[in-house]
Design a protein around this motif. Sequence first.
Motif, PDB file in Angstrom:
ATOM      1  N   GLU A   1       0.835  -1.224  -0.021  1.00  0.00           N
ATOM      2  CA  GLU A   1       0.071   0.191   0.127  1.00  0.00           C
ATOM      3  C   GLU A   1       0.924   1.075  -0.167  1.00  0.00           C
ATOM      4  N   ALA A   2       0.535   2.277  -0.755  1.00  0.00           N
ATOM      5  CA  ALA A   2       1.344   3.448  -0.799  1.00  0.00           C
ATOM      6  C   ALA A   2       1.397   4.274   0.531  1.00  0.00           C
ATOM      7  N   VAL A   3       2.359   4.754   0.777  1.00  0.00           N
ATOM      8  CA  VAL A   3       2.343   5.563   2.149  1.00  0.00           C
ATOM      9  C   VAL A   3       2.345   7.053   1.723  1.00  0.00           C
ATOM     10  N   ALA A   4       1.657   7.854   2.193  1.00  0.00           N
ATOM     11  CA  ALA A   4       1.643   9.316   1.998  1.00  0.00           C
ATOM     12  C   ALA A   4       2.871   9.997   2.237  1.00  0.00           C
ATOM     13  N   LEU A   5       3.355  10.936   1.749  1.00  0.00           N
ATOM     14  CA  LEU A   5       4.539  11.728   2.118  1.00  0.00           C
ATOM     15  C   LEU A   5       4.314  13.176   2.403  1.00  0.00           C
ATOM     16  N   GLY A   6       5.038  13.778   3.347  1.00  0.00           N
ATOM     17  CA  GLY A   6       4.968  15.176   3.592  1.00  0.00           C
ATOM     18  C   GLY A   6       5.662  15.968   2.623  1.00  0.00           C
ATOM     19  N   GLU A   7       5.989  17.237   3.088  1.00  0.00           N
ATOM     20  CA  GLU A   7       6.535  18.376   2.299  1.00  0.00           C
ATOM     21  C   GLU A   7       7.860  18.589   2.761  1.00  0.00           C
ATOM     22  N   VAL A   8       9.038  18.824   1.872  1.00  0.00           N
ATOM     23  CA  VAL A   8      10.321  19.013   2.335  1.00  0.00           C
ATOM     24  C   VAL A   8      10.464  20.494   2.749  1.00  0.00           C
ATOM     25  N   ASN A   9      10.917  20.600   3.961  1.00  0.00           N
ATOM     26  CA  ASN A   9      11.243  22.039   4.379  1.00  0.00           C
ATOM     27  C   ASN A   9      12.649  22.152   4.548  1.00  0.00           C
ATOM     28  N   ASP A  10      13.782  21.207   4.274  1.00  0.00           N
ATOM     29  CA  ASP A  10      15.105  21.394   4.541  1.00  0.00           C
ATOM     30  C   ASP A  10      15.771  20.805   3.369  1.00  0.00           C
ATOM     31  N   PHE A  11      16.209  21.828   2.572  1.00  0.00           N
ATOM     32  CA  PHE A  11      16.776  21.479   1.076  1.00  0.00           C
ATOM     33  C   PHE A  11      18.366  22.241   1.095  1.00  0.00           C
ATOM     34  N   THR A  12      19.084  21.515   0.716  1.00  0.00           N
ATOM     35  CA  THR A  12      20.480  22.211   0.637  1.00  0.00           C
ATOM     36  C   THR A  12      21.174  21.828  -0.760  1.00  0.00           C
ATOM     37  N   THR A  13      21.730  22.932  -1.386  1.00  0.00           N
ATOM     38  CA  THR A  13      22.452  22.608  -2.612  1.00  0.00           C
ATOM     39  C   THR A  13      23.802  22.748  -2.424  1.00  0.00           C
ATOM     40  N   LEU A  14      24.773  21.929  -2.948  1.00  0.00           N
ATOM     41  CA  LEU A  14      26.317  22.048  -2.656  1.00  0.00           C
ATOM     42  C   LEU A  14      26.925  21.837  -4.011  1.00  0.00           C
ATOM     43  N   ALA A  15      28.124  22.082  -4.118  1.00  0.00           N
ATOM     44  CA  ALA A  15      29.099  21.670  -4.967  1.00  0.00           C
ATOM     45  C   ALA A  15      30.351  20.950  -4.391  1.00  0.00           C
ATOM     46  N   ARG A  16      30.462  19.478  -4.681  1.00  0.00           N
ATOM     47  CA  ARG A  16      31.578  18.840  -3.891  1.00  0.00           C
ATOM     48  C   ARG A  16      32.329  18.123  -5.152  1.00  0.00           C
ATOM     49  N   ASP A  17      33.604  18.177  -5.206  1.00  0.00           N
ATOM     50  CA  ASP A  17      34.350  17.336  -6.096  1.00  0.00           C
ATOM     51  C   ASP A  17      33.704  17.308  -7.484  1.00  0.00           C
ATOM     52  N   GLY A  18      33.330  18.654  -7.989  1.00  0.00           N
ATOM     53  CA  GLY A  18      33.027  18.820  -9.347  1.00  0.00           C
ATOM     54  C   GLY A  18      31.630  18.310  -9.557  1.00  0.00           C
ATOM     55  N   ARG A  19      30.705  17.893  -8.667  1.00  0.00           N
ATOM     56  CA  ARG A  19      29.338  17.545  -8.910  1.00  0.00           C
ATOM     57  C   ARG A  19      28.421  18.388  -7.932  1.00  0.00           C
ATOM     58  N   VAL A  20      27.116  18.318  -8.492  1.00  0.00           N
ATOM     59  CA  VAL A  20      26.275  19.143  -7.686  1.00  0.00           C
ATOM     60  C   VAL A  20      25.535  18.107  -6.658  1.00  0.00           C
ATOM     61  N   VAL A  21      25.441  18.497  -5.503  1.00  0.00           N
ATOM     62  CA  VAL A  21      24.657  17.764  -4.366  1.00  0.00           C
ATOM     63  C   VAL A  21      23.637  18.188  -4.131  1.00  0.00           C
ATOM     64  N   LEU A  22      22.595  17.292  -3.976  1.00  0.00           N
ATOM     65  CA  LEU A  22      21.228  17.891  -3.452  1.00  0.00           C
ATOM     66  C   LEU A  22      20.976  17.197  -2.097  1.00  0.00           C
ATOM     67  N   MET A  23      20.696  17.660  -0.941  1.00  0.00           N
ATOM     68  CA  MET A  23      20.250  16.786   0.179  1.00  0.00           C
ATOM     69  C   MET A  23      19.157  17.513   0.812  1.00  0.00           C
TER      70      MET A  23
END
Length: 229
Positions: A112-134
């Motif tokens: 059964e599908a589980v309902a998800l909430g909304e993201v409130n903590d979103f960080t974007t970085l550049a590490r070792d030449g790659r874009v990282v989303l957390m």
Amino acid sequence: MPSRHSSWGEAGRRLLALALACALALWPLPSPAHPHGWVDVSVRVQLDDRGRVEALQQRWRLDPLYSQLLLEELRAAQGEAPMEARLDRLGVEIRQQLSPQHYFTHVTRNGEAVALGEVNDFTTLARDGRVVLMFRLPLAEPLPLGQAAMHYRIYDPTYYIEVLHEADGETPRADALRVTGADCATRIIAADPDPVQVAEAARLDRGERAPEGLGRFFAETGEVRCDLP
């Protein structure tokens, strides 16, 4: 199954504001095969003090070439804003595109599908030449596991982007899926698409729209089993 190391052609027209969801569909491609880029993902399942799943903390590392294209766009943009601020703006744009799609994340328990909430903590970085989303993706309500396992899949429905857990070669890394708050068993189950689905994906070129949900056939499955009372 197409490799995570599929190459791209030289980018022509890029629409940065549409980031992950739309930009790939606009670029010239060297061949008519999906996917056209990939994301390496790691997931930390967070439990509350009652042993219920409350969130999936995710880290996405965009592939090197796509990262290079995005970073070049940010460096070339007008203005005096530092790179950190430019990455923050990029993160806002990506988040706006991913939010309606629940960040490509699908969680189930007992099928059964589980309902998800909304993201409130979103960080974007550049590490070792790659874009990282957390980001931390909460469940709408804490999920008790008991004797039932929780499963999740993370995939782009159009399969323009392939999402794979962090791996050494073809083997997922031990830290690609972790649980905090309890001693739980985890595993990452490889996708096993039907040859017909593989052929269907290979026939699509950048001018065609993939059938809705094609990406799910190529998605790895994360399993968490805690066996809590």
